[in-house]
Design a protein around this motif. Structure first.
Motif, mmCIF file in Angstrom:
data_model
loop_
_atom_site.group_PDB
_atom_site.id
_atom_site.type_symbol
_atom_site.label_atom_id
_atom_site.label_comp_id
_atom_site.label_asym_id
_atom_site.label_seq_id
_atom_site.Cartn_x
_atom_site.Cartn_y
_atom_site.Cartn_z
ATOM 1 N N LEU B 90 0.813 -1.155 -0.018
ATOM 2 C CA LEU B 90 0.035 0.066 -0.039
ATOM 3 C C LEU B 90 0.817 1.282 0.000
ATOM 4 C CD1 LEU B 90 -2.797 -0.646 2.299
ATOM 5 C CD2 LEU B 90 -3.151 0.318 0.230
ATOM 6 N N SER B 91 2.068 1.160 0.706
ATOM 7 C CA SER B 91 2.934 2.401 0.720
ATOM 8 C C SER B 91 3.575 2.496 -0.378
ATOM 9 C CB SER B 91 4.029 2.014 1.677
ATOM 10 O OG SER B 91 4.652 3.234 2.143
ATOM 11 N N GLY B 95 3.085 5.950 -2.950
ATOM 12 C CA GLY B 95 4.339 6.569 -3.573
ATOM 13 C C GLY B 95 3.906 6.636 -5.196
ATOM 14 N N MET B 96 3.568 5.470 -5.838
ATOM 15 C CA MET B 96 3.482 5.516 -7.171
ATOM 16 C C MET B 96 2.079 6.079 -7.600
ATOM 17 S SD MET B 96 5.369 2.007 -7.644
ATOM 18 C CE MET B 96 5.718 1.978 -9.283
ATOM 19 N N PHE B 162 -5.532 7.284 -6.073
ATOM 20 C CA PHE B 162 -4.653 7.160 -4.510
ATOM 21 C C PHE B 162 -5.188 5.869 -4.374
ATOM 22 C CE2 PHE B 162 -4.974 11.830 -4.689
ATOM 23 C CZ PHE B 162 -3.888 12.152 -4.295
ATOM 24 N N PRO B 163 -4.327 4.978 -3.561
ATOM 25 C CA PRO B 163 -4.801 3.943 -2.783
ATOM 26 C C PRO B 163 -6.194 4.107 -2.053
ATOM 27 C CG PRO B 163 -2.731 4.135 -2.240
ATOM 28 C CD PRO B 163 -3.043 5.433 -3.178
ATOM 29 N N LYS B 197 5.390 -2.387 -24.613
ATOM 30 C CA LYS B 197 6.498 -1.795 -25.304
ATOM 31 C C LYS B 197 6.736 -0.383 -25.091
ATOM 32 C CE LYS B 197 6.235 -5.235 -29.007
ATOM 33 N NZ LYS B 197 5.764 -5.548 -30.359
ATOM 34 N N GLU B 198 6.015 -0.036 -24.269
ATOM 35 C CA GLU B 198 6.498 1.485 -23.547
ATOM 36 C C GLU B 198 7.055 1.768 -22.395
ATOM 37 O OE1 GLU B 198 3.684 5.613 -22.174
ATOM 38 O OE2 GLU B 198 2.959 3.518 -21.852
ATOM 39 N N TYR B 199 8.275 2.430 -22.278
ATOM 40 C CA TYR B 199 9.058 2.650 -21.353
ATOM 41 C C TYR B 199 8.699 3.845 -20.568
ATOM 42 C CZ TYR B 199 12.170 -0.779 -23.621
ATOM 43 O OH TYR B 199 12.583 -1.824 -23.842
ATOM 44 N N LYS B 200 8.176 3.635 -19.089
ATOM 45 C CA LYS B 200 7.901 4.546 -18.507
ATOM 46 C C LYS B 200 8.461 4.504 -17.021
ATOM 47 C CE LYS B 200 3.403 7.073 -17.606
ATOM 48 N NZ LYS B 200 1.927 6.686 -17.724
ATOM 49 N N HIS B 201 8.812 5.455 -16.471
ATOM 50 C CA HIS B 201 9.524 5.364 -14.987
ATOM 51 C C HIS B 201 8.517 5.851 -14.113
ATOM 52 C CE1 HIS B 201 12.949 6.104 -12.394
ATOM 53 N NE2 HIS B 201 12.334 5.051 -11.916
ATOM 54 N N ILE B 202 7.478 4.866 -13.458
ATOM 55 C CA ILE B 202 6.751 5.492 -12.242
ATOM 56 C C ILE B 202 7.688 5.099 -11.077
ATOM 57 C CG2 ILE B 202 4.595 5.030 -11.350
ATOM 58 C CD1 ILE B 202 3.657 3.859 -13.825
ATOM 59 N N ARG B 203 7.858 6.234 -10.528
ATOM 60 C CA ARG B 203 8.860 6.146 -9.326
ATOM 61 C C ARG B 203 8.367 5.995 -7.742
ATOM 62 N NH1 ARG B 203 12.964 11.115 -10.176
ATOM 63 N NH2 ARG B 203 14.041 9.956 -8.680
ATOM 64 N N ASN B 204 8.886 5.181 -6.937
ATOM 65 C CA ASN B 204 8.834 5.055 -5.858
ATOM 66 C C ASN B 204 10.007 5.439 -4.788
ATOM 67 O OD1 ASN B 204 9.969 2.768 -5.845
ATOM 68 N ND2 ASN B 204 8.780 1.636 -4.408
#
Lengths: 164, 343
Positions: B90-91, B95-96, B162-163, B197-204
């Motif tokens: 959940l945390s 963040g993501m 949001f979660p 095939k997409e590159y995406k940076h979803i960060r935590n």
């Protein structure tokens, strides 16, 4: 008669008779809530079911004082004493030892015997629970299972109890 | 609409299916186990539905994180110590900003505690992660609300990212009740967060403190904007109330019945029931407390709702409470408490 509390040891069939009574009342267009309550034990712990049946919608599934209380074991008696009020009708297995012996109700059918006793009490209350309706449902649920004849006899023995 | 005799578990699962959920990842734990078993039962009949019983709640939570990123409406359900374990995933979802849906069946705590009921997972549902507690948390009080709020939870999760938690308990879930469900509700559609095939940076994780600070400011702006749209409550007989009882979830249902009984005896009592615990309906509570500053909190915990109320209040109010951690609160008990403490 609105608040019904069924209690016994886990494995005695309390939840089954709760299901039968509630289904019959539901089919009779009553508002019904039924909430089981038990501890961690699969068998042997106290098993409760809080039932409410009413013509009006029910807002909260638990209650503090039972109108009708079924007790099927010593530890269930101890657990449910807090729900007994001045007007609570108590059906306690301890008061039926002789009758159960005389009617030769086997241990595994004792819950069905008390379903009969409860039906006799509840039939007077006009909440949709009748001997015929309970028997039909009981037959649908149990007639193809082992011990049906014993269960049917036990139910009928329960119906013959005079509780006045 | 058909009259049915259903348990809360069955209703919650129906709501998930109607919301368009396709996958459930879960680990069984009382009193939420029947959500998993009922869902599995539906997967046997409906081949569009899938499930995976994972080795624990941590795995279930991270499976949800992965599946929602692929665009699948997914959920999990847990309780008590399982809710504790679920905080890891959940945390990450905090963040993501993942549309993570979790049904929490509160049981007594701490630790394994008891297995049926409490209202002790409020803090955990909102603030369980190592962040700022920006989650959407609904608290249903009836079986119909359990259905409605489960649908809203999916919609909120996918709309606002949001979660989102349906915070319920074993009393509501295990109760079998006659219901006529209103299921007429539009769905927010799911879409992949990352396409094939997409590159995406979803960060935590961030290397620079200021970068995370900026991201959290953005999350806060989005959360505040969401709050204006979703914060919800019920105010019952509060117009002329001299005492307002604040309660949530199934205790809110008991309180409503208590208010009716108290009104019959001439007590001017009302109910304020937050339907969303997060975001909390702060503005409505403050408006109410301005003309009725006597608040009585009733909850099955030692003050987790009270703390939310205190945090939300910007006007002065006198707060008392009936706090009964891990046990149910009956209608008569609430009536007696008000009669004894508010002459």
């Amino acid at each position: 008669m609105k608040n019904i509390l069924l209690s016994g040891d886990g494995g005695q069939g309390v939840q089954l008779i709760a299901k039968i009574l509630c289904s019959v009342a539901f089919d009779a267009e009553q508002h019904v809530t039924s909430i089981p309550n038990y501890g961690l034990e699969q068998r042997g712990g106290v098993s409760l079911n809080f039932i409410q049946i009413d013509e009006a919608p029910i807002v909260y599934p638990k209650f503090k004082t039972a109108d009708l209380l079924l007790i099927l074991s010593p530890q269930a008696r101890e657990r449910t004493i807090q729900f007994v009020g001045d007007n609570t009708i108590v059906i306690d297995i301890a008061d039926y030892a002789e009758v159960i012996k005389e009617a030769q109700v086997p241990r595994r059918s004792q819950n069905i015997f008390f379903l009969g006793v409860l039906t006799t009490v509840l039939e007077k209350e006009n909440i949709g629970i009748t001997k015929d309706a309970v028997l039909i449902l009981l037959e649908n649920m149990l007639s193809k299972k082992a011990g049906w004849e014993e269960n049917k006899k036990s139910f009928e023995a329960g119906l013959h109890m005079n509780l006045s | 609409m058909k009259r049915q005799f259903l348990t809360g578990h069955e209703v919650a699962v129906l709501a998930c299916i109607d919301a368009g959920a396709t996958h459930m990842f879960g680990y069984p734990i009382t009193p939420g186990t029947e959500i998993l078993t009922n869902w599995i039962h539906h997967t046997q009949k409906n081949k569009a539905l899938e499930y995976l019983q994972t080795e624990d709640e941590i795995a279930a939570g991270f499976a949800v994180c992965g599946a929602v990123m692929a665009g699948e409406k997914t959920f999990t359900a847990t309780a008590g110590p399982g809710t504790v374990l679920m905080q890891d995933a959940l945390s990450m979802a905090d963040g993501m900003r993942l549309p993570f849906v979790c049904i929490v069946a509160q049981r007594g705590g701490p630790s394994s505690g008891t297995v049926i009921y409490s209202q002790q997972e409020v803090n955990l549902a909102i603030h369980g992660g190592n962040g700022e507690g920006m989650r959407l948390v609904y608290s249903p009080s009836t079986v119909q609300e359990l259905y409605d709020m489960t649908r809203k939870t999916f919609n909120g999760a996918w709309k606002y990212r949001f979660p989102s938690v349906v915070l319920t308990d074993g009393f509501l879930l295990k109760t079998r009740q006659d219901v006529v469900l209103n299921t007429d509700y539009p769905n927010v559609e799911a879409e992949p967060l990352v396409h094939e095939k997409e590159y995406k940076h979803i960060r935590n994780i961030y290397t620079v403190e200021e970068e995370l600070y900026e991201v959290l400011q953005e999350h806060k702006r989005d959360f505040d904007a969401m709050a204006k749209e979703v914060a919800d409550y019920e105010a019952y007989k509060t117009e002329d109330a001299e005492v307002v009882i604040v309660a949530h979830g199934i205790v809110g249902a008991a309180t409503k019945a208590a208010v009716d009984m108290l009104r019959e005896s001439g007590k001017k009592v009302g109910l304020f029931r937050p339907k969303t615990l997060s975001p909390f309906p702060a503005e409505a509570l403050n408006n109410l407390a301005e003309h009725c500053p006597s608040l009585c909190i009733v909850e099955s915990s030692m003050g987790q709702l009270r703390d939310l109320v205190k945090q939300a209040l910007t006007v002065s109010a006198e707060i008392h409470g009936l706090y009964k951690p891990a046990v149910g609160i009956d209608v008569e008990e609430i009536v007696s408490f008000i009669q004894e403490n508010y002459q």
